[in-house]
Design a protein around this motif. Sequence first.
Motif, PDB file in Angstrom:
ATOM      1  N   MET A   1      -5.713-104.500 -30.934  1.00 47.60           N
ATOM      2  CA  MET A   1      -5.496-104.593 -29.495  1.00 47.60           C
ATOM      3  C   MET A   1      -6.192-103.487 -28.707  1.00 47.60           C
ATOM      4  O   MET A   1      -6.330-103.579 -27.484  1.00 47.60           O
ATOM      5  CB  MET A   1      -4.001-104.635 -29.195  1.00 47.60           C
ATOM      6  CG  MET A   1      -3.322-105.858 -29.801  1.00 47.60           C
ATOM      7  SD  MET A   1      -1.630-106.116 -29.238  1.00 47.60           S
ATOM      8  CE  MET A   1      -1.899-106.568 -27.506  1.00 47.60           C
TER       9      MET A   1
ATOM     10  N   PHE B   1      -9.002-105.215 -26.871  1.00 55.84           N
ATOM     11  CA  PHE B   1      -8.771-106.382 -26.016  1.00 55.84           C
ATOM     12  C   PHE B   1      -9.391-106.140 -24.634  1.00 55.84           C
ATOM     13  O   PHE B   1      -9.055-105.151 -23.979  1.00 55.84           O
ATOM     14  CB  PHE B   1      -7.270-106.634 -25.857  1.00 55.84           C
ATOM     15  CG  PHE B   1      -6.688-107.569 -26.890  1.00 55.84           C
ATOM     16  CD1 PHE B   1      -7.156-107.574 -28.190  1.00 55.84           C
ATOM     17  CD2 PHE B   1      -5.676-108.444 -26.558  1.00 55.84           C
ATOM     18  CE1 PHE B   1      -6.627-108.429 -29.145  1.00 55.84           C
ATOM     19  CE2 PHE B   1      -5.141-109.312 -27.496  1.00 55.84           C
ATOM     20  CZ  PHE B   1      -5.617-109.302 -28.801  1.00 55.84           C
TER      21      PHE B   1
ATOM     22  N   ARG C   1      -4.231 -99.785 -24.143  1.00 57.04           N
ATOM     23  CA  ARG C   1      -4.883-100.482 -25.260  1.00 57.04           C
ATOM     24  C   ARG C   1      -4.877 -99.627 -26.525  1.00 57.04           C
ATOM     25  O   ARG C   1      -4.703-100.149 -27.627  1.00 57.04           O
ATOM     26  CB  ARG C   1      -6.303-100.895 -24.889  1.00 57.04           C
ATOM     27  CG  ARG C   1      -7.262 -99.740 -24.663  1.00 57.04           C
ATOM     28  CD  ARG C   1      -8.714-100.209 -24.595  1.00 57.04           C
ATOM     29  NE  ARG C   1      -8.956-101.071 -23.448  1.00 57.04           N
ATOM     30  CZ  ARG C   1     -10.126-101.620 -23.196  1.00 57.04           C
ATOM     31  NH1 ARG C   1     -11.143-101.408 -24.016  1.00 57.04           N
ATOM     32  NH2 ARG C   1     -10.313-102.359 -22.129  1.00 57.04           N
TER      33      ARG C   1
ATOM     34  N   LEU D   1     -14.190-109.408 -30.437  1.00 60.81           N
ATOM     35  CA  LEU D   1     -13.554-109.593 -29.140  1.00 60.81           C
ATOM     36  C   LEU D   1     -14.474-109.187 -27.987  1.00 60.81           C
ATOM     37  O   LEU D   1     -14.241-109.576 -26.848  1.00 60.81           O
ATOM     38  CB  LEU D   1     -12.254-108.779 -29.087  1.00 60.81           C
ATOM     39  CG  LEU D   1     -11.193-109.172 -30.118  1.00 60.81           C
ATOM     40  CD1 LEU D   1      -9.961-108.299 -29.973  1.00 60.81           C
ATOM     41  CD2 LEU D   1     -10.821-110.635 -29.985  1.00 60.81           C
TER      42      LEU D   1
ATOM     43  N   TYR E   1      -7.849-112.409 -23.340  1.00 60.32           N
ATOM     44  CA  TYR E   1      -6.697-112.066 -24.178  1.00 60.32           C
ATOM     45  C   TYR E   1      -6.546-113.021 -25.360  1.00 60.32           C
ATOM     46  O   TYR E   1      -6.004-112.645 -26.384  1.00 60.32           O
ATOM     47  CB  TYR E   1      -5.443-112.098 -23.308  1.00 60.32           C
ATOM     48  CG  TYR E   1      -4.258-111.342 -23.846  1.00 60.32           C
ATOM     49  CD1 TYR E   1      -4.165-109.949 -23.719  1.00 60.32           C
ATOM     50  CD2 TYR E   1      -3.206-111.998 -24.462  1.00 60.32           C
ATOM     51  CE1 TYR E   1      -3.078-109.255 -24.196  1.00 60.32           C
ATOM     52  CE2 TYR E   1      -2.101-111.314 -24.948  1.00 60.32           C
ATOM     53  CZ  TYR E   1      -2.044-109.940 -24.804  1.00 60.32           C
ATOM     54  OH  TYR E   1      -0.955-109.253 -25.286  1.00 60.32           O
TER      55      TYR E   1
END
Length: 254
Positions: A174, A177, A185, A218, A229
């Motif tokens: 994460m 992200f 984050r 990502l 997300y």
Amino acid sequence: MKFSYLPELIAAPLYPLLAWQGRHTRAVTPRLPEARDLAYGVCVSASPPVDNLRVLGIGESPVAGVGVANYKEAITAQLANALAGKLYATVEWQALGQNGARLSWARPALAALRQTQAQALPVWDVILLAFGVNDTTSFCSARSYRAELQSLLDELQTMLVPAGFIILAGVPPMQVFPALPSPLRQVLGMKARVLDQINREMAASRQQVLHLPFTAKLQDVRQMAEDGYHPSALGVSIWAQELAKTFLQNRQEK
């Protein structure tokens, strides 16, 4: 697990800022819906099928079809489709997902699914578990997460065929992200690593349980939905191919 409470220790003095960032992120991030079509189906190989498999997906928003157009583009059906092509098989699939679900949601959801069936649930060749993001953002304790995963795996292993596998999907990193600001984050990234380490340890300690680390890029906007997300259909497709590869490698080794 050593340092399992480190994310909480770091988050405590930053709580006012992290809470504000969390509320702001939820307010400005687009809310994408779950898929609304049938959460089950069949994928058939383009060549004459020589095998039959069943795939069950249980999890949070990617299993529920958030970020894609329908369940056929979501992870359970895409995994079934990948297996159908690689094994020349007919693959039945069932998705059991909910946006915002935590790991503790899974066992009651399975019980509710049983009540809706006219007969007992079938045994499965592949069961995909895709949880962790919501347990991360809610700061589920490592102890609770481990206990819940232990109980869930005990139940699911009775639902596998002898050569079947449960695949624990890696908790996403994460800290990368796109939708999350700093330092939120970074703190969530640390928490995600703690929970994913539990996944790794649990898989290593059990037969018929595998762990697939999260490998999606990502930073590649093509692999992410518009909210920054959730994975896009392309991102899900790449993920499904990795899951299928993991299953096939371990199936052949048995």
